[in-house]
Scaffold this active site. Structure first.
Site, PDB file in Angstrom:
ATOM      1  N   ASP A 179       0.859  -1.182   0.000  1.00 33.35           N
ATOM      2  CA  ASP A 179       0.000   0.000   0.000  1.00 33.35           C
ATOM      3  C   ASP A 179       0.902   1.242   0.000  1.00 33.35           C
ATOM      4  O   ASP A 179       1.744   1.393   0.878  1.00 33.35           O
ATOM      5  CB  ASP A 179      -0.871  -0.039   1.268  1.00 33.35           C
ATOM      6  CG  ASP A 179      -1.889   1.084   1.291  1.00 33.35           C
ATOM      7  OD1 ASP A 179      -2.136   1.691   0.239  1.00 33.35           O
ATOM      8  OD2 ASP A 179      -2.426   1.356   2.386  1.00 33.35           O
ATOM      9  N   ASP A 221      -3.433   2.459  -5.620  1.00 34.64           N
ATOM     10  CA  ASP A 221      -2.177   2.432  -4.851  1.00 34.64           C
ATOM     11  C   ASP A 221      -2.023   1.209  -3.957  1.00 34.64           C
ATOM     12  O   ASP A 221      -1.266   1.235  -3.003  1.00 34.64           O
ATOM     13  CB  ASP A 221      -2.050   3.715  -4.011  1.00 34.64           C
ATOM     14  CG  ASP A 221      -2.954   3.699  -2.796  1.00 34.64           C
ATOM     15  OD1 ASP A 221      -4.055   3.129  -2.894  1.00 34.64           O
ATOM     16  OD2 ASP A 221      -2.551   4.254  -1.758  1.00 34.64           O
ATOM     17  N   GLU A 222      -2.716   0.138  -4.293  1.00 34.77           N
ATOM     18  CA  GLU A 222      -2.691  -1.053  -3.437  1.00 34.77           C
ATOM     19  C   GLU A 222      -2.685  -2.315  -4.282  1.00 34.77           C
ATOM     20  O   GLU A 222      -3.408  -2.390  -5.269  1.00 34.77           O
ATOM     21  CB  GLU A 222      -4.010  -1.125  -2.668  1.00 34.77           C
ATOM     22  CG  GLU A 222      -4.013  -0.750  -1.240  1.00 34.77           C
ATOM     23  CD  GLU A 222      -5.433  -0.898  -0.730  1.00 34.77           C
ATOM     24  OE1 GLU A 222      -5.805  -2.002  -0.328  1.00 34.77           O
ATOM     25  OE2 GLU A 222      -6.167   0.106  -0.775  1.00 34.77           O
TER      26      GLU A 222
END
Ligand SMILES: [Mg+2]
Length: 361
Positions: free
Chosen positions: A13, A111-112
């Protein structure tokens, strides 16, 4: 219960992603309270905070907060509009890096991502080695940090990546899952929101350990079938598979003849060599297949495809050859061929467990 490193999932993350991207592009912003979101209009703006830097969080600012409130908490913060195009570009490059490390890969959001690292990681040392490598690589190429959680399953890996943000690395060893979860508040479990948390609190269940020990029947009376997955996760049992949305769907090869032909031997020899090409690629990418397809284009450009699906998955070359020859039968002697192709679909990634089972047979 099995306490080995059979399944190793990394959850990665990015730390305050949008803010990190902005300050990596404009180093003068580093270390400043940075708020990404709609225009605060000197406190009268009506939008919300999208992301903010850790420096801004110190003022009590957080995502989804009204931008006007963020402005009141820290009027001197740098307020920037959301630059979606830029974040997407950076995200795509980062995801490409992350994917290159993984046996299987699932992007969850901009973003993960989850990485299945089962074939590479076998203990705490190798987990640390790969996590550190990945973190360093992202910093080197994009100048932004990320937090990594390592665990035997997705949910615990996600909880772990959040455990030590920013720039964190939390490794939950297979033998430690229950101990790691037990003291955490139930709201740490993804899916347990404010409402569920409230009901659990009324039942004197505040931390995950208490949820793990709770009576399943009482939980089911309150939450129905969700109770089962809640209690399983609290006990560290999490068997959800990674969903690779961009997974390879098919492998195929085709060849155009130098001259249109109805020479049966020539057609067959090209067909067989295409089968071998497809088979080689399949082995390299470690797939099994269930369906074989062929494509035929005659000299007038009319094109046909045919498929044959097996009742089982296999990686056998002779099966590809036999299926394609059978499918080709109806086209032989019809007209001159311009092009033929062979493909396999309904692919399945060979996982280590399957390989192990075959090893014993
Ligand atoms: Mg993030």
């Amino acid at each position: 219960m099995i306490h080995s490193w059979n399944n190793v999932i990394f959850h990665i993350d990015m730390d305050s992603f949008f803010a990190s991207v902005e300050s990596s592009k404009r180093p003068e912003l580093k270390g400043l309270p940075l708020v990404i979101g709609s225009d605060p209009k000197s406190g009268s703006g009506r939008g919300v905070v999208s992301t903010c830097s850790y420096e801004a969080r110190r003022f009590g600012i957080h995502s989804a907060m009204p931008i006007s409130k963020a402005y009141r908490l820290c009027p001197d913060a740098v307020f920037l509009p959301v630059n979606s195009k830029l974040y997407k570009e950076v995200s795509d490059r980062i995801m490409r890096i992350l994917r290159s490390y993984a046996d299987r890969f699932e992007q969850v959001s901009i973003d993960e991502a989850y990485l299945d690292m089962s074939s590479k990681v076998c203990d705490h040392t190798t987990a640390t080695k790969f996590a550190t490598q990945i973190k360093n690589k992202v910093v080197e190429t994009e100048g932004i940090t990320c937090s990594v959680g390592v665990a035997p399953g997705k949910t615990v890996a996600k909880i772990a990546s959040d455990h030590d943000k920013p720039n964190g690395l939390t490794i939950v060893q297979p033998t430690e899952v229950k101990q790691f979860l037990a003291p955490l508040p139930v709201a740490k479990i993804p899916g347990i929101g404010k409402k569920t948390e409230q009901i659990l609190k009324q039942m004197q269940i505040k931390d995950i350990g208490e949820l793990a020990d709770a009576d399943i029947q009482i939980l089911m009376n309150k939450f129905g079938k969700h109770a089962i997955s809640m209690k399983s996760i609290a006990n560290g049992i999490d068997v959800r598979e990674l969903k690779d949305k961009t997974e390879v769907k098919s492998i195929s090869k085709e060849d155009t003849f130098d001259f249109d032909t109805n020479d049966v031997d020539k057609i067959d020899s090209v067909l067989m060599s295409l089968c071998e090409d497809v088979h080689r690629t399949m082995l390299r990418k470690q797939f099994l297949f269930r369906t074989v397809t062929i494509k035929v284009r005659f000299k007038d450009f009319t094109t046909y495809t045919r498929a044959s699906t097996l009742p089982f998955t296999t990686n056998d070359l002779e099966t590809i050859k036999k299926c394609s020859r059978d499918l080709m039968q109806e086209f032989i002697d019809k007209d001159e061929f311009r092009l033929i192709g062979v493909g396999i679909t309904k692919l399945e990634k060979i996982d280590r467990k399957q390989t192990l089972i075959t090893d014993f047979i």
